[in-house]
Design a protein around this motif. Structure first.
Motif, PDB file in Angstrom:
ATOM      1  N   VAL A 110       0.856  -1.182   0.000  1.00  0.00           N
ATOM      2  CA  VAL A 110       0.000   0.000   0.000  1.00  0.00           C
ATOM      3  C   VAL A 110       0.895   1.234   0.000  1.00  0.00           C
ATOM      4  O   VAL A 110       1.839   1.336   0.797  1.00  0.00           O
ATOM      5  CB  VAL A 110      -0.928   0.004   1.233  1.00  0.00           C
ATOM      6  N   GLN A 111       0.615   2.167  -0.874  1.00  0.00           N
ATOM      7  CA  GLN A 111       1.406   3.382  -0.979  1.00  0.00           C
ATOM      8  C   GLN A 111       0.761   4.481  -0.131  1.00  0.00           C
ATOM      9  O   GLN A 111      -0.380   4.862  -0.353  1.00  0.00           O
ATOM     10  CB  GLN A 111       1.496   3.831  -2.439  1.00  0.00           C
ATOM     11  N   GLY A 112       1.503   4.966   0.847  1.00  0.00           N
ATOM     12  CA  GLY A 112       0.985   6.017   1.704  1.00  0.00           C
ATOM     13  C   GLY A 112       2.113   6.843   2.288  1.00  0.00           C
ATOM     14  O   GLY A 112       3.290   6.594   2.012  1.00  0.00           O
ATOM     15  N   ASN A 113       1.757   7.804   3.107  1.00  0.00           N
ATOM     16  CA  ASN A 113       2.727   8.692   3.761  1.00  0.00           C
ATOM     17  C   ASN A 113       2.907   8.239   5.214  1.00  0.00           C
ATOM     18  O   ASN A 113       2.053   8.507   6.058  1.00  0.00           O
ATOM     19  CB  ASN A 113       2.214  10.133   3.719  1.00  0.00           C
ATOM     20  N   PRO A 114       4.011   7.542   5.514  1.00  0.00           N
ATOM     21  CA  PRO A 114       4.180   7.015   6.872  1.00  0.00           C
ATOM     22  C   PRO A 114       4.318   8.104   7.937  1.00  0.00           C
ATOM     23  O   PRO A 114       3.969   7.870   9.094  1.00  0.00           O
ATOM     24  CB  PRO A 114       5.458   6.171   6.769  1.00  0.00           C
ATOM     25  N   THR A 115       4.807   9.293   7.550  1.00  0.00           N
ATOM     26  CA  THR A 115       4.927  10.385   8.520  1.00  0.00           C
ATOM     27  C   THR A 115       3.553  10.838   8.994  1.00  0.00           C
ATOM     28  O   THR A 115       3.292  10.987  10.193  1.00  0.00           O
ATOM     29  CB  THR A 115       5.690  11.572   7.907  1.00  0.00           C
ATOM     30  N   HIS A 116       2.651  11.023   8.042  1.00  0.00           N
ATOM     31  CA  HIS A 116       1.274  11.365   8.404  1.00  0.00           C
ATOM     32  C   HIS A 116       0.599  10.180   9.087  1.00  0.00           C
ATOM     33  O   HIS A 116      -0.204  10.349  10.022  1.00  0.00           O
ATOM     34  CB  HIS A 116       0.477  11.782   7.157  1.00  0.00           C
ATOM     35  N   GLY A 117       0.944   8.984   8.632  1.00  0.00           N
ATOM     36  CA  GLY A 117       0.375   7.787   9.245  1.00  0.00           C
ATOM     37  C   GLY A 117       0.742   7.667  10.704  1.00  0.00           C
ATOM     38  O   GLY A 117      -0.079   7.234  11.528  1.00  0.00           O
ATOM     39  N   LYS A 118       1.961   8.081  11.056  1.00  0.00           N
ATOM     40  CA  LYS A 118       2.384   8.033  12.461  1.00  0.00           C
ATOM     41  C   LYS A 118       1.530   8.975  13.300  1.00  0.00           C
ATOM     42  O   LYS A 118       1.128   8.628  14.419  1.00  0.00           O
ATOM     43  CB  LYS A 118       3.852   8.412  12.582  1.00  0.00           C
ATOM     44  N   GLN A 119       1.238  10.154  12.781  1.00  0.00           N
ATOM     45  CA  GLN A 119       0.400  11.116  13.496  1.00  0.00           C
ATOM     46  C   GLN A 119      -0.997  10.543  13.736  1.00  0.00           C
ATOM     47  O   GLN A 119      -1.554  10.658  14.839  1.00  0.00           O
ATOM     48  CB  GLN A 119       0.310  12.419  12.698  1.00  0.00           C
ATOM     49  N   LEU A 120      -1.550   9.901  12.711  1.00  0.00           N
ATOM     50  CA  LEU A 120      -2.871   9.293  12.851  1.00  0.00           C
ATOM     51  C   LEU A 120      -2.833   8.104  13.806  1.00  0.00           C
ATOM     52  O   LEU A 120      -3.758   7.882  14.597  1.00  0.00           O
ATOM     53  CB  LEU A 120      -3.391   8.849  11.480  1.00  0.00           C
ATOM     54  N   PHE A 121      -1.757   7.328  13.737  1.00  0.00           N
ATOM     55  CA  PHE A 121      -1.591   6.173  14.626  1.00  0.00           C
ATOM     56  C   PHE A 121      -1.579   6.637  16.078  1.00  0.00           C
ATOM     57  O   PHE A 121      -2.224   6.030  16.941  1.00  0.00           O
ATOM     58  CB  PHE A 121      -0.301   5.433  14.285  1.00  0.00           C
ATOM     59  N   GLN A 122      -0.839   7.722  16.363  1.00  0.00           N
ATOM     60  CA  GLN A 122      -0.757   8.237  17.720  1.00  0.00           C
ATOM     61  C   GLN A 122      -2.124   8.702  18.216  1.00  0.00           C
ATOM     62  O   GLN A 122      -2.443   8.594  19.403  1.00  0.00           O
ATOM     63  CB  GLN A 122       0.234   9.410  17.779  1.00  0.00           C
ATOM     64  N   LYS A 123      -2.964   9.186  17.314  1.00  0.00           N
ATOM     65  CA  LYS A 123      -4.277   9.700  17.698  1.00  0.00           C
ATOM     66  C   LYS A 123      -5.318   8.599  17.845  1.00  0.00           C
ATOM     67  O   LYS A 123      -6.127   8.614  18.782  1.00  0.00           O
ATOM     68  CB  LYS A 123      -4.748  10.718  16.662  1.00  0.00           C
ATOM     69  N   TYR A 124      -5.296   7.614  16.943  1.00  0.00           N
ATOM     70  CA  TYR A 124      -6.380   6.650  16.887  1.00  0.00           C
ATOM     71  C   TYR A 124      -6.025   5.238  17.378  1.00  0.00           C
ATOM     72  O   TYR A 124      -6.930   4.468  17.689  1.00  0.00           O
ATOM     73  CB  TYR A 124      -6.902   6.533  15.450  1.00  0.00           C
ATOM     74  N   CYS A 125      -4.759   4.898  17.415  1.00  0.00           N
ATOM     75  CA  CYS A 125      -4.385   3.482  17.596  1.00  0.00           C
ATOM     76  C   CYS A 125      -3.669   3.158  18.901  1.00  0.00           C
ATOM     77  O   CYS A 125      -3.723   2.013  19.363  1.00  0.00           O
ATOM     78  CB  CYS A 125      -3.505   3.019  16.431  1.00  0.00           C
ATOM     79  N   VAL A 126      -2.959   4.137  19.480  1.00  0.00           N
ATOM     80  CA  VAL A 126      -2.094   3.821  20.621  1.00  0.00           C
ATOM     81  C   VAL A 126      -2.868   3.351  21.845  1.00  0.00           C
ATOM     82  O   VAL A 126      -2.336   2.588  22.660  1.00  0.00           O
ATOM     83  CB  VAL A 126      -1.210   5.029  21.000  1.00  0.00           C
ATOM     84  N   ALA A 127      -4.125   3.793  21.996  1.00  0.00           N
ATOM     85  CA  ALA A 127      -4.891   3.394  23.186  1.00  0.00           C
ATOM     86  C   ALA A 127      -5.006   1.884  23.297  1.00  0.00           C
ATOM     87  O   ALA A 127      -5.028   1.330  24.403  1.00  0.00           O
ATOM     88  CB  ALA A 127      -6.280   4.033  23.151  1.00  0.00           C
ATOM     89  N   CYS A 128      -5.086   1.199  22.167  1.00  0.00           N
ATOM     90  CA  CYS A 128      -5.207  -0.265  22.175  1.00  0.00           C
ATOM     91  C   CYS A 128      -3.886  -0.959  21.830  1.00  0.00           C
ATOM     92  O   CYS A 128      -3.503  -1.939  22.470  1.00  0.00           O
ATOM     93  CB  CYS A 128      -6.280  -0.710  21.184  1.00  0.00           C
ATOM     94  N   HIS A 129      -3.190  -0.464  20.807  1.00  0.00           N
ATOM     95  CA  HIS A 129      -2.020  -1.164  20.280  1.00  0.00           C
ATOM     96  C   HIS A 129      -0.693  -0.684  20.854  1.00  0.00           C
ATOM     97  O   HIS A 129       0.353  -1.236  20.518  1.00  0.00           O
ATOM     98  CB  HIS A 129      -1.985  -1.048  18.753  1.00  0.00           C
ATOM     99  N   GLY A 130      -0.717   0.345  21.708  1.00  0.00           N
ATOM    100  CA  GLY A 130       0.510   0.820  22.319  1.00  0.00           C
ATOM    101  C   GLY A 130       1.180   1.911  21.506  1.00  0.00           C
ATOM    102  O   GLY A 130       1.001   2.014  20.299  1.00  0.00           O
ATOM    103  N   VAL A 131       1.985   2.718  22.188  1.00  0.00           N
ATOM    104  CA  VAL A 131       2.634   3.877  21.565  1.00  0.00           C
ATOM    105  C   VAL A 131       3.492   3.475  20.381  1.00  0.00           C
ATOM    106  O   VAL A 131       3.532   4.150  19.358  1.00  0.00           O
ATOM    107  CB  VAL A 131       3.489   4.632  22.613  1.00  0.00           C
ATOM    108  N   ASN A 132       4.181   2.348  20.503  1.00  0.00           N
ATOM    109  CA  ASN A 132       5.062   1.882  19.434  1.00  0.00           C
ATOM    110  C   ASN A 132       4.561   0.599  18.788  1.00  0.00           C
ATOM    111  O   ASN A 132       5.342  -0.177  18.240  1.00  0.00           O
ATOM    112  CB  ASN A 132       6.484   1.676  19.979  1.00  0.00           C
ATOM    113  N   GLY A 133       3.249   0.372  18.886  1.00  0.00           N
ATOM    114  CA  GLY A 133       2.679  -0.826  18.282  1.00  0.00           C
ATOM    115  C   GLY A 133       3.029  -2.100  19.006  1.00  0.00           C
ATOM    116  O   GLY A 133       2.972  -3.190  18.430  1.00  0.00           O
ATOM    117  N   GLU A 134       3.392  -1.976  20.311  1.00  0.00           N
ATOM    118  CA  GLU A 134       3.836  -3.145  21.068  1.00  0.00           C
ATOM    119  C   GLU A 134       2.705  -4.049  21.503  1.00  0.00           C
ATOM    120  O   GLU A 134       2.932  -5.162  21.993  1.00  0.00           O
ATOM    121  CB  GLU A 134       4.647  -2.716  22.296  1.00  0.00           C
ATOM    122  N   GLY A 135       1.469  -3.614  21.340  1.00  0.00           N
ATOM    123  CA  GLY A 135       0.331  -4.448  21.684  1.00  0.00           C
ATOM    124  C   GLY A 135      -0.149  -4.239  23.103  1.00  0.00           C
ATOM    125  O   GLY A 135       0.527  -3.622  23.933  1.00  0.00           O
TER     126      GLY A 135
END
Length: 349
Positions: A110-135
């Motif tokens: 998938v072609q995307g912008n990982p820098t912007h993706g990191k910002q979105l990950f920090q906003k939407y994903c860290v609550a469940c998957h952890g700050v660094n995706g550690e689970g």
């Protein structure tokens, strides 16, 4: 369809019915998977494999690679010893719980912008998957995780997951969510498809980053800690009991190594075990991984050899982290190794 016909022809030629082939998958599953995932895939220490939304969102290839590679440090072990046809049989049995067709995914990145993706990950994903995706923390449906969560959020920054899950599968999961789990559709959260592409690109970038702490398992230098005692057996036992209490454990009991395994009159009195415990440490260990209970309370073995020399020994607690493939045990196992070593050295000075 062609593959299914070929399979039926081969099974018939070998004198094996489809039912027998499915039974083999059931037996392999029962032997290798049921203890964690449940007899019918309803979950436990492992995720509920029979969950319809899970079945509908993963491919057979994802299941195969997960079984073969496991999840380093995340309880799911590698089953590299299983043959390809055995893994296929397990996958077939797991799929028998689902009446729908198995989904397939493209391997195209998938072609995307990982820098912007990191910002979105920090906003939407860290609550469940952890700050660094550690689970998420915990080991599944046990008291080591909140009961209101039907499933533990997986570690995305894990070599096993990244090797098994293609970008297209990660994207589909983000877009559709998984009913029956906390994983929601990010389209319904207001994100656009391009935003989801950016998150997928960021998750894929984990492959180029240092291994996450949750994917690291301690390697024990030696599975057993051994110290020679200059004292006789009786004195050494008393020394261990004293050392146990000075290190904030309470002494439990002393029994022979063969207790319960042979008649009392034939037990060897020169081979004994000292049991001890720390309730706070015990609760901490069980909360991290209830399977630790199989090795508790703590124990140290004392042996008098034929030449009269006495040895003090115990299992190296760091082996547990590797044995259970649970990185959350790392710090505790390191601490326990230090405690065991200090008690043994103090009792043999």
């Amino acid at each position: 369809m062609l593959l299914r016909l070929l399979a039926l022809i081969l099974l018939g030629g070998l004198g094996c019915s489809q039912a027998e082939a499915d039974l083999n998958g059931a037996k392999l599953y029962a032997r290798n998977c049921a203890a964690c995932h449940g007899e019918k895939g309803t979950g436990g220490i492992g995720i509920p494999l029979a969950l319809p939304s899970f079945q509908a969102s993963i491919s057979d290839d994802y299941l195969r690679k997960t079984i073969h590679l496991g999840r380093p440090g995340r309880v799911m072990p590698t089953f590299s010893s299983l043959k390809e046809d055995e893994i296929d049989a397990i996958v077939g049995y797991v799929r028998s719980w689902n009446s729908g067709r198995a989904v397939t995914y493209s391997d195209k990145p998938v072609q995307g912008n990982p820098t912007h993706g990191k910002q979105l990950f920090q906003k939407y994903c860290v609550a469940c998957h952890g700050v660094n995706g550690e689970g998420a923390k915990g080991t599944g449906v046990t008291f080591s995780r909140p009961r209101d969560l039907p499933i533990m959020a997986p570690a995305l920054h894990n070599p096993g997951f990244l090797a098994a899950a293609p970008d297209a599968m990660i994207k589909a999961t983000l877009m559709k969510g998984r009913e029956g789990t906390p994983m929601v559709s990010f389209l319904k959260q207001g994100l656009k498809e391009k935003d989801i592409d950016d998150i997928v690109s960021y998750v894929r970038s984990f492959e180029k980053q240092p291994l996450a702490g949750s994917a690291q398992v301690l390697q024990a230098e030696n599975p057993v800690i051994v110290r020679d005692s200059p004292y006789d057996l009786k004195t050494t036992v008393e020394n261990v009991k004293t050392a146990v209490t000075t290190h904030n454990f309470f002494y439990g009991r002393v029994q022979t190594l063969e207790y319960g395994l042979t008649k009392p009159e034939t037990e060897n009195p020169k081979q004994v075990i000292v049991y001890f415990c720390n309730i706070s440490l015990l609760n901490q260990a069980l909360a991290i991984d209830p399977r630790v209970g199989m090795f508790l309370p703590c124990r140290i073995t004392i042996l008098e050899k034929p030449d009269g020399k006495v040895q003090v020994m115990s299992v190296n607690p760091k082996v547990l982290s590797r044995l259970f493939n649970n990185s959350e045990l790392n710090e505790l196992c390191e601490q326990m190794k230090q405690n065991y070593t200090a008690i043994m050295e103090e009792s043999t000075l």
